[in-house]
Design an enzyme around this catalytic site. Structure first.
Site, PDB file in Angstrom:
ATOM      1  N   SER A 125      82.853  93.704  13.141  1.00 12.10           N
ATOM      2  CA  SER A 125      81.488  94.668  12.724  1.00 12.10           C
ATOM      3  C   SER A 125      81.981  95.359  11.516  1.00 12.10           C
ATOM      4  O   SER A 125      83.087  95.906  11.409  1.00 12.10           O
ATOM      5  CB  SER A 125      81.129  95.511  13.969  1.00 12.10           C
ATOM      6  OG  SER A 125      80.374  96.388  13.569  1.00 12.10           O
ATOM      7  N   TYR A 150      83.395 101.266  21.792  1.00 11.81           N
ATOM      8  CA  TYR A 150      82.919 100.191  21.164  1.00 11.81           C
ATOM      9  C   TYR A 150      83.508  99.544  19.728  1.00 11.81           C
ATOM     10  O   TYR A 150      84.074  98.811  19.634  1.00 11.81           O
ATOM     11  CB  TYR A 150      81.522  99.865  20.943  1.00 11.81           C
ATOM     12  CG  TYR A 150      80.987  98.825  20.098  1.00 11.81           C
ATOM     13  CD1 TYR A 150      80.697  97.600  20.704  1.00 11.81           C
ATOM     14  CD2 TYR A 150      80.375  99.233  18.845  1.00 11.81           C
ATOM     15  CE1 TYR A 150      80.406  96.652  19.746  1.00 11.81           C
ATOM     16  CE2 TYR A 150      80.110  98.003  17.943  1.00 11.81           C
ATOM     17  CZ  TYR A 150      80.080  96.975  18.180  1.00 11.81           C
ATOM     18  OH  TYR A 150      79.575  95.930  17.358  1.00 11.81           O
ATOM     19  N   LYS A 154      86.553  96.576  18.311  1.00  8.78           N
ATOM     20  CA  LYS A 154      86.664  95.756  17.215  1.00  8.78           C
ATOM     21  C   LYS A 154      87.810  95.865  16.379  1.00  8.78           C
ATOM     22  O   LYS A 154      88.271  94.895  15.964  1.00  8.78           O
ATOM     23  CB  LYS A 154      85.257  96.001  16.427  1.00  8.78           C
ATOM     24  CG  LYS A 154      83.782  95.515  17.119  1.00  8.78           C
ATOM     25  CD  LYS A 154      83.947  94.040  17.543  1.00  8.78           C
ATOM     26  CE  LYS A 154      82.606  93.795  18.614  1.00  8.78           C
ATOM     27  NZ  LYS A 154      82.889  92.454  19.142  1.00  8.78           N
TER      28      LYS A 154
HETATM   29  C1  UD1 Z   1      74.717 100.382  15.545  1.00 13.33           C
HETATM   30  C2  UD1 Z   1      76.116 100.681  15.922  1.00 13.33           C
HETATM   31  C3  UD1 Z   1      77.228  99.848  15.291  1.00 13.33           C
HETATM   32  C4  UD1 Z   1      77.064  98.514  15.890  1.00 13.33           C
HETATM   33  C5  UD1 Z   1      75.635  98.010  15.802  1.00 13.33           C
HETATM   34  C6  UD1 Z   1      75.464  96.915  17.019  1.00 13.33           C
HETATM   35  C7  UD1 Z   1      76.068 103.384  15.581  1.00 13.33           C
HETATM   36  C8  UD1 Z   1      76.295 104.421  14.756  1.00 13.33           C
HETATM   37  N1  UD1 Z   1      76.382 102.053  15.011  1.00 13.33           N
HETATM   38  O1  UD1 Z   1      74.787 100.156  14.001  1.00 13.33           O
HETATM   39  O2  UD1 Z   1      78.655 100.240  15.349  1.00 13.33           O
HETATM   40  O3  UD1 Z   1      77.673  97.383  15.499  1.00 13.33           O
HETATM   41  O4  UD1 Z   1      74.875  99.038  16.239  1.00 13.33           O
HETATM   42  O5  UD1 Z   1      74.042  96.303  17.382  1.00 13.33           O
HETATM   43  O6  UD1 Z   1      75.561 103.304  16.679  1.00 13.33           O
HETATM   44  N2  UD1 Z   1      67.458 104.134  13.753  1.00 13.33           N
HETATM   45  C9  UD1 Z   1      66.256 104.916  13.845  1.00 13.33           C
HETATM   46  N3  UD1 Z   1      65.491 104.726  14.828  1.00 13.33           N
HETATM   47  C10 UD1 Z   1      65.890 104.142  16.030  1.00 13.33           C
HETATM   48  C11 UD1 Z   1      67.194 102.988  15.985  1.00 13.33           C
HETATM   49  C12 UD1 Z   1      67.674 103.319  14.724  1.00 13.33           C
HETATM   50  O7  UD1 Z   1      65.947 105.499  12.980  1.00 13.33           O
HETATM   51  O8  UD1 Z   1      65.087 104.074  17.006  1.00 13.33           O
HETATM   52  C13 UD1 Z   1      68.015 103.978  12.614  1.00 13.33           C
HETATM   53  C14 UD1 Z   1      69.481 104.459  12.639  1.00 13.33           C
HETATM   54  O9  UD1 Z   1      69.627 105.765  12.197  1.00 13.33           O
HETATM   55  C15 UD1 Z   1      70.267 103.670  11.392  1.00 13.33           C
HETATM   56  C16 UD1 Z   1      69.477 102.291  11.284  1.00 13.33           C
HETATM   57  O10 UD1 Z   1      68.165 102.677  12.051  1.00 13.33           O
HETATM   58  O11 UD1 Z   1      70.100 104.289  10.310  1.00 13.33           O
HETATM   59  C17 UD1 Z   1      69.887 101.181  12.115  1.00 13.33           C
HETATM   60  O12 UD1 Z   1      70.265 101.432  13.412  1.00 13.33           O
HETATM   61  P1  UD1 Z   1      70.805 100.607  14.315  1.00 13.33           P
HETATM   62  O13 UD1 Z   1      70.291  99.320  14.597  1.00 13.33           O
HETATM   63  O14 UD1 Z   1      71.346 101.355  15.634  1.00 13.33           O
HETATM   64  O15 UD1 Z   1      72.328  99.853  13.685  1.00 13.33           O
HETATM   65  P2  UD1 Z   1      73.581 100.625  13.359  1.00 13.33           P
HETATM   66  O16 UD1 Z   1      73.516 102.068  13.509  1.00 13.33           O
HETATM   67  O17 UD1 Z   1      73.862 100.395  11.669  1.00 13.33           O
END
Ligand code: UD1
Length: 340
Positions: A125, A150, A154
């Site tokens: 990842s 997690y 990785k």
């Molecule tokens: C997350 C994990 C990452 C992991 C991946 C696996 C964290 C910090 N990172 O990635 O280590 O490999 O999931 O699936 O947890 N967001 C919102 N509202 C929501 C959900 C997300 O605003 O309800 C935003 C988050 O703040 C982020 C973006 O959407 O900026 C993507 O979020 P997400 O899909 O959870 O992925 P990562 O955080 O990149």
């Protein structure tokens, strides 16, 4: 040629099984169904015309792993997806994560070592980079201390493979560092099936769009980005799946330069949370109900891939746009809800 896909009924695994079968590989799936459904086998069959061989067991049971490799002694390569991936849960249950993500990895490598010649692809990842100092992120960017158990699985997983490859020249491995996989197969037969409340952005958006969730919370709009929301590199899962086939073929054809290689898999394009929402609204024709809330602890500001190495060395390139991926995610959400 027979390929083992662990976690082959999961989100990325199932799409990869489809691409492998499309390329003529014989696939054996091992999955414990802890975060996937047996129905995925039918989905794969309806796309490719063929069901992979399926063995349901838990890879944490070492004797079963050993028995599996004895039974299937003609396995030429392994693509290892089976792992837990919820960041929050890993903080609560670190030992469960270390056992599942690292214990199992060790068992599989022990079996591959016995085989002699073997090809191994590992699901890593972009989380290993943490908040990288420069964008886009190349494979040479330093690995930063992990933010969660997690993320640590990785990093340590990569180190375990690297160290093993160092002393086992017949073992050839590639770690693929995924950015943010989203979307679903264009056939509408397989896609992401999150259990419970989705933690990731895109399934939360599509579930809100369909009315299963009331409102999306956008975690912070005061980040140092153009619109204040975080930036990620969202890659269509079918593109990602194809990269696995390219990586495997590289190893099987002995085209790899060293016996342990690492590639970033992303599109190279960063999109903010608000841009993802706009994309959803464009492709679905629906307004999304969302509100801005506080930042999510542990979130990084931005991460998008430098794709040069994957493009040039692996000979693979992500083709789908964000809109393509969001459209497929939305179509899939509608299909899942209409059948449940
Ligand atoms: C997350 C994990 C990452 C992991 C991946 C696996 C964290 C910090 N990172 O990635 O280590 O490999 O999931 O699936 O947890 N967001 C919102 N509202 C929501 C959900 C997300 O605003 O309800 C935003 C988050 O703040 C982020 C973006 O959407 O900026 C993507 O979020 P997400 O899909 O959870 O992925 P990562 O955080 O990149």
């Amino acid at each position: 040629m027979k390929i083992l896909v662990t976690g082959g009924l999961g989100f990325i695994g199932s799409h990869t099984v489809v691409e492998l079968q499309n390329e003529g590989f014989e696939v054996v799936v091992v999955d414990n169904l802890s975060n996937s459904s047996i129905d995925v086998l039918d989905g794969i069959k309806s796309i490719t015309g063929k069901k992979p061989i399926f063995e349901e067991f838990d890879l944490r049971e070492k004797p079963k792993v050993q028995a599996f490799f004895q039974k299937h002694d003609d396995i030429a390569g392994v693509i290892h997806f089976a792992a837990s991936k919820a960041v929050g849960e890993s903080v609560e249950k670190p030992l469960q994560y270390y056992e599942n993500n690292l214990g199992v990895l060790v068992y599989i490598l022990q079996e591959l070592k016995k085989k002699g010649e073997a090809s191994f692809i590992f699901s890593s990842s972009c989380t290993v980079y943490g908040q990288a100092d420069t964008m886009p992120i190349t494979e040479a960017a330093p690995v930063k201390p992990a933010e969660s158990p997690y993320g640590n699985t990785k990093q340590v997983g990569e180190e375990i493979i690297r160290d093993t490859c160092k002393v086992n020249q017949d073992l050839n491995a590639i770690a693929l560092r995924y950015f943010n996989p989203i979307g679903a197969h264009p056939s509408g037969k397989i896609g992401e099936l999150p259990i419970g409340v989705p933690q990731n952005l895109v399934p939360f958006i599509t579930q809100t769009g369909i009315g299963l969730r009331e409102q999306l919370s956008v975690f912070g709009d005061d980040y140092p980005t153009d619109d204040g929301t975080c930036i990620r590199d969202y890659i269509h899962v079918v593109d990602l799946a194809k990269a696995h086939v390219a990586a495997l073929q590289r190893l099987l054809a002995s085209k790899n330069e060293t016996n342990y290689e690492v590639f970033n898999l992303g599109t190279g394009k960063g999109s903010s949370v608000l841009e993802v929402i706009q994309s959803f609204e464009r492709v679905s024709g629906k307004k999304l109900n969302y509100k801005i809330v506080d930042r999510r602890p542990g979130d990084i500001v931005q991460a998008y891939a430098d794709t040069k190495k994957a493009n040039e060395v692996l000979g693979w390139k992500a083709k789908s746009s964000l809109d393509d991926a969001m459209k497929s995610a939305w179509e899939w959400e509608k299909i899942v809800r209409s059948s449940s």
